[in-house]
Design a protein around this motif. Structure first.
Motif, PDB file in Angstrom:
ATOM      1  N   LEU A   1       0.832  -1.201   0.000  1.00 42.87           N
ATOM      2  CA  LEU A   1       0.000   0.000   0.000  1.00 42.87           C
ATOM      3  C   LEU A   1       0.872   1.258   0.000  1.00 42.87           C
ATOM      4  O   LEU A   1       0.580   2.227  -0.697  1.00 42.87           O
ATOM      5  N   ILE A   2       1.941   1.226   0.763  1.00 44.81           N
ATOM      6  CA  ILE A   2       2.868   2.366   0.810  1.00 44.81           C
ATOM      7  C   ILE A   2       3.555   2.541  -0.551  1.00 44.81           C
ATOM      8  O   ILE A   2       3.671   3.656  -1.063  1.00 44.81           O
ATOM      9  N   VAL A   3       3.971   1.436  -1.152  1.00 43.39           N
ATOM     10  CA  VAL A   3       4.635   1.494  -2.465  1.00 43.39           C
ATOM     11  C   VAL A   3       3.667   2.026  -3.528  1.00 43.39           C
ATOM     12  O   VAL A   3       4.032   2.889  -4.336  1.00 43.39           O
ATOM     13  N   PHE A   4       2.429   1.511  -3.533  1.00 42.98           N
ATOM     14  CA  PHE A   4       1.432   2.006  -4.482  1.00 42.98           C
ATOM     15  C   PHE A   4       1.174   3.494  -4.282  1.00 42.98           C
ATOM     16  O   PHE A   4       0.966   4.237  -5.238  1.00 42.98           O
ATOM     17  N   GLY A   5       1.170   3.940  -3.038  1.00 42.73           N
ATOM     18  CA  GLY A   5       0.970   5.352  -2.741  1.00 42.73           C
ATOM     19  C   GLY A   5       2.081   6.218  -3.313  1.00 42.73           C
ATOM     20  O   GLY A   5       1.825   7.284  -3.881  1.00 42.73           O
ATOM     21  N   ILE A   6       3.303   5.746  -3.185  1.00 43.95           N
ATOM     22  CA  ILE A   6       4.444   6.499  -3.729  1.00 43.95           C
ATOM     23  C   ILE A   6       4.358   6.564  -5.255  1.00 43.95           C
ATOM     24  O   ILE A   6       4.578   7.614  -5.861  1.00 43.95           O
ATOM     25  N   ILE A   7       4.015   5.438  -5.881  1.00 44.75           N
ATOM     26  CA  ILE A   7       3.873   5.424  -7.343  1.00 44.75           C
ATOM     27  C   ILE A   7       2.740   6.348  -7.784  1.00 44.75           C
ATOM     28  O   ILE A   7       2.857   7.063  -8.784  1.00 44.75           O
ATOM     29  N   ALA A   8       1.644   6.368  -7.019  1.00 42.94           N
ATOM     30  CA  ALA A   8       0.518   7.251  -7.352  1.00 42.94           C
ATOM     31  C   ALA A   8       0.933   8.720  -7.256  1.00 42.94           C
ATOM     32  O   ALA A   8       0.547   9.530  -8.103  1.00 42.94           O
ATOM     33  N   ILE A   9       1.718   9.068  -6.251  1.00 43.45           N
ATOM     34  CA  ILE A   9       2.180  10.454  -6.109  1.00 43.45           C
ATOM     35  C   ILE A   9       3.087  10.844  -7.273  1.00 43.45           C
ATOM     36  O   ILE A   9       2.925  11.906  -7.877  1.00 43.45           O
ATOM     37  N   VAL A  10       4.025   9.959  -7.611  1.00 45.58           N
ATOM     38  CA  VAL A  10       4.933  10.250  -8.732  1.00 45.58           C
ATOM     39  C   VAL A  10       4.149  10.347 -10.040  1.00 45.58           C
ATOM     40  O   VAL A  10       4.368  11.266 -10.842  1.00 45.58           O
ATOM     41  N   GLY A  11       3.214   9.426 -10.253  1.00 50.26           N
ATOM     42  CA  GLY A  11       2.379   9.480 -11.461  1.00 50.26           C
ATOM     43  C   GLY A  11       1.535  10.739 -11.510  1.00 50.26           C
ATOM     44  O   GLY A  11       1.332  11.321 -12.576  1.00 50.26           O
ATOM     45  N   GLY A  12       1.037  11.171 -10.348  1.00 51.43           N
ATOM     46  CA  GLY A  12       0.264  12.412 -10.290  1.00 51.43           C
ATOM     47  C   GLY A  12       1.098  13.623 -10.662  1.00 51.43           C
ATOM     48  O   GLY A  12       0.627  14.527 -11.361  1.00 51.43           O
ATOM     49  N   ILE A  13       2.341  13.623 -10.225  1.00 48.71           N
ATOM     50  CA  ILE A  13       3.240  14.733 -10.581  1.00 48.71           C
ATOM     51  C   ILE A  13       3.482  14.748 -12.093  1.00 48.71           C
ATOM     52  O   ILE A  13       3.450  15.809 -12.730  1.00 48.71           O
ATOM     53  N   TYR A  14       3.698  13.569 -12.668  1.00 47.07           N
ATOM     54  CA  TYR A  14       3.897  13.500 -14.119  1.00 47.07           C
ATOM     55  C   TYR A  14       2.639  13.909 -14.877  1.00 47.07           C
ATOM     56  O   TYR A  14       2.723  14.476 -15.960  1.00 47.07           O
ATOM     57  N   ALA A  15       1.470  13.615 -14.324  1.00 49.68           N
ATOM     58  CA  ALA A  15       0.232  14.054 -14.969  1.00 49.68           C
ATOM     59  C   ALA A  15       0.122  15.580 -14.921  1.00 49.68           C
ATOM     60  O   ALA A  15      -0.307  16.203 -15.896  1.00 49.68           O
TER      61      ALA A  15
ATOM     62  N   ALA B   1       0.026   4.771 -14.867  1.00 49.37           N
ATOM     63  CA  ALA B   1       0.396   3.810 -13.819  1.00 49.37           C
ATOM     64  C   ALA B   1       0.120   4.388 -12.436  1.00 49.37           C
ATOM     65  O   ALA B   1      -0.370   3.688 -11.539  1.00 49.37           O
ATOM     66  N   GLY B   2       0.433   5.669 -12.251  1.00 50.24           N
ATOM     67  CA  GLY B   2       0.138   6.316 -10.983  1.00 50.24           C
ATOM     68  C   GLY B   2      -1.352   6.372 -10.708  1.00 50.24           C
ATOM     69  O   GLY B   2      -1.794   6.161  -9.569  1.00 50.24           O
ATOM     70  N   SER B   3      -2.132   6.609 -11.741  1.00 47.33           N
ATOM     71  CA  SER B   3      -3.589   6.634 -11.572  1.00 47.33           C
ATOM     72  C   SER B   3      -4.129   5.258 -11.210  1.00 47.33           C
ATOM     73  O   SER B   3      -5.028   5.128 -10.390  1.00 47.33           O
ATOM     74  N   ILE B   4      -3.568   4.232 -11.830  1.00 44.26           N
ATOM     75  CA  ILE B   4      -3.991   2.865 -11.520  1.00 44.26           C
ATOM     76  C   ILE B   4      -3.623   2.506 -10.081  1.00 44.26           C
ATOM     77  O   ILE B   4      -4.408   1.896  -9.358  1.00 44.26           O
ATOM     78  N   CYS B   5      -2.432   2.893  -9.653  1.00 49.96           N
ATOM     79  CA  CYS B   5      -2.023   2.625  -8.271  1.00 49.96           C
ATOM     80  C   CYS B   5      -2.871   3.402  -7.268  1.00 49.96           C
ATOM     81  O   CYS B   5      -3.036   2.968  -6.130  1.00 49.96           O
TER      82      CYS B   5
END
Length: 105
Positions: free
Chosen positions: A51-65, A76-80
């Motif tokens: 859950l923590i890893v998915f959260g980090i990926i979601a934050i990074v993906g959100g920044i890229y969005a 990928a961040g949105s999916i996570c």
């Protein structure tokens, strides 16, 4: 192509969901880890690591969005961001990233 609000909203939603995942994962891992440690099953807190890893990926993906860079990572961040009780934020983020695909470099 003209910039729309879709990737911006997708990024904000993914960042919010990711932050909730990281906070929830840390709180649950430490809380469960404490009580499980008392009972001798401290490894149980490792359940919340994904859950923590998915959260980090979601934050990074959100920044890229938000930056409209690397559409695949934004998706990928949105999916996570989908995983957890806040899944509606992830669903909306996936939809908005997909609709705004043409705006990414």
């Amino acid at each position: 192509m003209e910039k729309t609000w879709k990737p911006t909203v997708a990024g904000i939603l993914a960042i919010i969901a990711g932050a909730l995942q990281v906070i929830f994962g840390i709180v649950c891992a430490t809380g469960v880890g404490f009580w499980a440690g008392i009972m001798g099953i401290g490894w149980l807190s490792a359940i919340f690591a994904p859950l923590i890893v998915f959260g980090i990926i979601a934050i990074v993906g959100g920044i890229y969005a938000l930056l409209r860079k690397v559409w695949g990572l934004a998706l990928a961040g949105s999916i996570c961001a989908f995983f957890g009780p806040w899944f509606i934020l992830g669903i909306l983020s996936i939809i908005f990233v997909s609709l705004g695909k043409g705006e990414f470099e």
